[in-house]
Design a protein around this motif. Structure first.
Motif, PDB file in Angstrom:
ATOM      1  N   GLU A 256       0.958  -5.159 -16.443  1.00 32.67           N
ATOM      2  CA  GLU A 256       0.915  -3.781 -15.948  1.00 32.67           C
ATOM      3  C   GLU A 256       0.928  -3.709 -14.423  1.00 32.67           C
ATOM      4  O   GLU A 256       1.382  -2.710 -13.848  1.00 32.67           O
ATOM      5  N   LEU A 257       0.463  -4.757 -13.752  1.00 33.77           N
ATOM      6  CA  LEU A 257       0.510  -4.757 -12.292  1.00 33.77           C
ATOM      7  C   LEU A 257       1.952  -4.730 -11.794  1.00 33.77           C
ATOM      8  O   LEU A 257       2.226  -4.225 -10.700  1.00 33.77           O
ATOM      9  N   ILE A 258       2.887  -5.226 -12.586  1.00 40.50           N
ATOM     10  CA  ILE A 258       4.294  -5.168 -12.198  1.00 40.50           C
ATOM     11  C   ILE A 258       4.741  -3.718 -12.046  1.00 40.50           C
ATOM     12  O   ILE A 258       5.486  -3.378 -11.118  1.00 40.50           O
ATOM     13  N   ALA A 259       4.259  -2.842 -12.936  1.00 41.09           N
ATOM     14  CA  ALA A 259       4.588  -1.416 -12.815  1.00 41.09           C
ATOM     15  C   ALA A 259       3.996  -0.827 -11.540  1.00 41.09           C
ATOM     16  O   ALA A 259       4.617   0.015 -10.881  1.00 41.09           O
ATOM     17  N   CYS A 260       2.795  -1.271 -11.175  1.00 44.38           N
ATOM     18  CA  CYS A 260       2.163  -0.790  -9.941  1.00 44.38           C
ATOM     19  C   CYS A 260       2.942  -1.237  -8.716  1.00 44.38           C
ATOM     20  O   CYS A 260       3.155  -0.450  -7.771  1.00 44.38           O
ATOM     21  N   LEU A 261       3.380  -2.487  -8.704  1.00 43.15           N
ATOM     22  CA  LEU A 261       4.161  -2.985  -7.576  1.00 43.15           C
ATOM     23  C   LEU A 261       5.514  -2.283  -7.489  1.00 43.15           C
ATOM     24  O   LEU A 261       6.006  -2.002  -6.386  1.00 43.15           O
ATOM     25  N   MET A 262       6.114  -1.988  -8.633  1.00 45.10           N
ATOM     26  CA  MET A 262       7.375  -1.246  -8.644  1.00 45.10           C
ATOM     27  C   MET A 262       7.189   0.146  -8.046  1.00 45.10           C
ATOM     28  O   MET A 262       8.027   0.626  -7.271  1.00 45.10           O
ATOM     29  N   ALA A 263       6.078   0.790  -8.378  1.00 42.48           N
ATOM     30  CA  ALA A 263       5.801   2.123  -7.835  1.00 42.48           C
ATOM     31  C   ALA A 263       5.678   2.073  -6.316  1.00 42.48           C
ATOM     32  O   ALA A 263       6.237   2.921  -5.608  1.00 42.48           O
ATOM     33  N   LEU A 264       4.963   1.080  -5.807  1.00 43.67           N
ATOM     34  CA  LEU A 264       4.732   0.987  -4.363  1.00 43.67           C
ATOM     35  C   LEU A 264       5.972   0.541  -3.609  1.00 43.67           C
ATOM     36  O   LEU A 264       6.262   1.034  -2.513  1.00 43.67           O
ATOM     37  N   GLU A 265       6.713  -0.397  -4.173  1.00 41.37           N
ATOM     38  CA  GLU A 265       7.843  -0.995  -3.457  1.00 41.37           C
ATOM     39  C   GLU A 265       9.130  -0.206  -3.629  1.00 41.37           C
ATOM     40  O   GLU A 265       9.908  -0.048  -2.689  1.00 41.37           O
ATOM     41  N   GLU A 266       9.369   0.303  -4.849  1.00 41.78           N
ATOM     42  CA  GLU A 266      10.642   0.964  -5.142  1.00 41.78           C
ATOM     43  C   GLU A 266      10.524   2.480  -5.259  1.00 41.78           C
ATOM     44  O   GLU A 266      11.552   3.168  -5.282  1.00 41.78           O
ATOM     45  N   GLY A 267       9.301   2.986  -5.365  1.00 41.23           N
ATOM     46  CA  GLY A 267       9.149   4.421  -5.571  1.00 41.23           C
ATOM     47  C   GLY A 267       9.593   4.863  -6.950  1.00 41.23           C
ATOM     48  O   GLY A 267      10.103   5.972  -7.131  1.00 41.23           O
TER      49      GLY A 267
ATOM     50  N   ALA B 186       3.042  -5.769  -1.479  1.00 39.30           N
ATOM     51  CA  ALA B 186       2.008  -4.731  -1.435  1.00 39.30           C
ATOM     52  C   ALA B 186       0.716  -5.386  -0.971  1.00 39.30           C
ATOM     53  O   ALA B 186       0.630  -6.608  -0.843  1.00 39.30           O
ATOM     54  N   GLU B 187      -0.290  -4.546  -0.717  1.00 40.24           N
ATOM     55  CA  GLU B 187      -1.601  -5.043  -0.320  1.00 40.24           C
ATOM     56  C   GLU B 187      -2.636  -4.677  -1.384  1.00 40.24           C
ATOM     57  O   GLU B 187      -2.644  -3.556  -1.898  1.00 40.24           O
ATOM     58  N   VAL B 188      -3.484  -5.629  -1.716  1.00 38.97           N
ATOM     59  CA  VAL B 188      -4.629  -5.363  -2.600  1.00 38.97           C
ATOM     60  C   VAL B 188      -5.770  -4.915  -1.706  1.00 38.97           C
ATOM     61  O   VAL B 188      -6.175  -5.638  -0.802  1.00 38.97           O
ATOM     62  N   THR B 189      -6.299  -3.724  -1.950  1.00 36.91           N
ATOM     63  CA  THR B 189      -7.315  -3.200  -1.026  1.00 36.91           C
ATOM     64  C   THR B 189      -8.659  -2.896  -1.661  1.00 36.91           C
ATOM     65  O   THR B 189      -9.655  -2.765  -0.956  1.00 36.91           O
ATOM     66  N   GLY B 190      -8.725  -2.779  -2.982  1.00 37.65           N
ATOM     67  CA  GLY B 190     -10.001  -2.443  -3.600  1.00 37.65           C
ATOM     68  C   GLY B 190     -10.156  -3.024  -4.990  1.00 37.65           C
ATOM     69  O   GLY B 190      -9.181  -3.192  -5.720  1.00 37.65           O
ATOM     70  N   PHE B 191     -11.392  -3.334  -5.329  1.00 37.02           N
ATOM     71  CA  PHE B 191     -11.698  -3.863  -6.663  1.00 37.02           C
ATOM     72  C   PHE B 191     -13.129  -3.513  -7.017  1.00 37.02           C
ATOM     73  O   PHE B 191     -14.032  -3.556  -6.167  1.00 37.02           O
TER      74      PHE B 191
ATOM     75  N   LEU C 149      -4.250  -0.865  -5.049  1.00 41.77           N
ATOM     76  CA  LEU C 149      -3.269  -1.497  -4.167  1.00 41.77           C
ATOM     77  C   LEU C 149      -2.604  -0.427  -3.318  1.00 41.77           C
ATOM     78  O   LEU C 149      -2.504   0.741  -3.730  1.00 41.77           O
ATOM     79  N   GLN C 150      -2.131  -0.832  -2.140  1.00 44.09           N
ATOM     80  CA  GLN C 150      -1.473   0.100  -1.235  1.00 44.09           C
ATOM     81  C   GLN C 150      -0.123  -0.451  -0.787  1.00 44.09           C
ATOM     82  O   GLN C 150       0.109  -1.673  -0.782  1.00 44.09           O
ATOM     83  N   ALA C 151       0.748   0.467  -0.434  1.00 44.62           N
ATOM     84  CA  ALA C 151       2.092   0.102   0.002  1.00 44.62           C
ATOM     85  C   ALA C 151       2.053  -0.648   1.308  1.00 44.62           C
ATOM     86  O   ALA C 151       1.183  -0.422   2.147  1.00 44.62           O
TER      87      ALA C 151
END
Length: 411
Positions: A348-359, A256-261, A407-409
């Protein structure tokens, strides 16, 4: 976004190419993702010395963990459990990424923790005050210092660039990951290992939190009307953040890409969250990513399971996202792994990456009764398949310190 190496808001683009974790749900990122998909509960009875003296006897403890299976006796004289967890997560993340540190001065380590070597402190206070010992081990300070985990990772990986620890209570790892993002974006580093670690599940660690009267005796139920407090957890998660051009040059798999903070301070109360501070942090992260609120499909909530946090966060989400709040999915995985304090945003970022990568959207388990003050789609009890292109992860800490990442897909 076009595949330019430059972030549209300025600076280099930053991607995630590796992840590793150990927590109450799993001993690796794949195990943790599987547990999140299943909505598995990692919270249970605590097991350590003097637990019977505590009012709170549940937590997200890592079961069956044997330090000697991973580290030599000599290493264990230096490694508090929070350092052990961080090293295990970092090694997994680096192995998964395939990254090497050919230019060690262009690599860094930025970790979050709140308590640092709290178990080392607990054990040695017991020796000195309860057992009346007049000496402690000569390596107590290197074990308990908050930067121990970051320093040990830098030595383990031979990383010679910016290495430090961020300690901002429950926002520590989100602040750390945001700092890592900025180090790479600004050109100060090409690769940064970042995330957080915490090991507060010991007598003193729980007893201190008992005094705040924010802990649940029976479970973490974020956003549910019958919630009654937070539950602590332990563990670590570490990620490989990398400059886009660096990742592409070595043919890395991009997660994924980190785009904002963005980060803000409430400047109002040491323990009670302020809606406006959360609003400014979320809006700031969206602006930094160059995104409208409508682009976000999922928010990993701070979602502690305390009444004041849940209501404040939901009100802030409604203010930031307006009508789109009704279409957003927002869940709290603390319901599964507990609140890792300084390490919680990293897991918790693992859940975010799962959402972006696996849907796959991780659920809020333990949800029983709707709360009119938390009338959002909290993905109750069961994971959901849904394609999302942008996610947000919130951390709102004691001290009024807020840190939000977007983060973005990568498709």
């Amino acid at each position: 976004m076009p595949r330019s190496p430059q972030h549209p808001r300025g600076g280099r683009r930053v991607v995630v190419t590796g992840q590793g974790t150990i927590n109450a749900l799993g001993r690796s990122a794949p195990e943790t993702r599987a547990a999140m998909r299943e909505g598995r509960l990692g919270i249970g009875p605590l097991a350590f010395q003097d637990v019977d003296r505590l009012s709170i006897q549940i937590g997200g403890q890592i079961r069956g963990y044997d330090p000697e299976a991973h580290f030599s006796r000599q290493e264990l004289t230096l490694f508090d459990p929070f350092t052990q967890f961080a090293l295990l997560a970092a090694r997994e993340a680096v192995a998964a990424s395939g990254v090497t540190f050919a230019d060690p001065g262009r690599a860094g380590v930025v970790l979050g923790t709140s308590g640092g070597g709290l178990q080392t402190q607990d054990e040695n206070y017991r020796l000195v005050y309860q057992e009346a010992k007049n000496r402690v081990h000569p390596l107590v300070v290197p074990r308990l210092m908050n930067n121990a985990a970051a320093s040990q990772i830098s030595m383990d990986m031979k990383i010679e660039g910016p290495t430090y620890t961020v300690a901002t209570a429950c926002a520590s790892s989100n602040h750390a990951m945001g700092q890592a993002f900025q180090l790479i974006r600004s050109g100060m580093a090409d690769v940064v290992l970042t995330g957080g670690a915490e090991a507060m599940l010991c007598f003193g660690g729980i007893k201190a939190w008992e005094g705040l009267r924010v802990m649940s005796r029976d479970g973490c139920r974020p956003f549910s009307l019958n919630r009654n407090g937070m539950v602590q957890g332990e563990g670590a998660a570490v990620f490989v953040f990398e400059a886009l051009e660096h990742a592409l040059a070595r043919g890395a798999n991009i997660i994924a890409e980190v785009t904002g903070f963005a980060m803000t301070s409430d400047a109002s109360d040491i323990v009670t969250p302020n809606r406006e501070g959360a609003v400014r942090a979320m809006r700031g992260a969206l602006a930094d990513a160059g995104l409208a609120g409508e682009a976000v499909g999922y928010i990993n909530a701070h979602g502690t399971g305390t009444t004041v946090n849940d209501k404040t966060e939901c009100a802030a989400v409604r203010e930031v996202f307006g009508a789109h709040a009704d279409r957003l999915m927002i869940s709290s995985t603390k319901s599964m792994h507990g609140h890792l304090i300084g390490g919680t945003g990293a897991v918790e970022l693992i859940a975010c990456l799962m959402a972006l990568e696996e849907g796959v959207i991780a659920p809020t388990i333990g949800y029983e009764l709707p709360d009119p003050d938390c009338d959002l789609d909290v993905v109750p009890n069961v994971a959901r398949e849904a394609r999302v292109d942008a996610v947000m992860t919130n951390a709102f800490a004691f001290g009024g310190l807020n840190a939000v990442l977007v983060l973005q897909a990568w498709r």
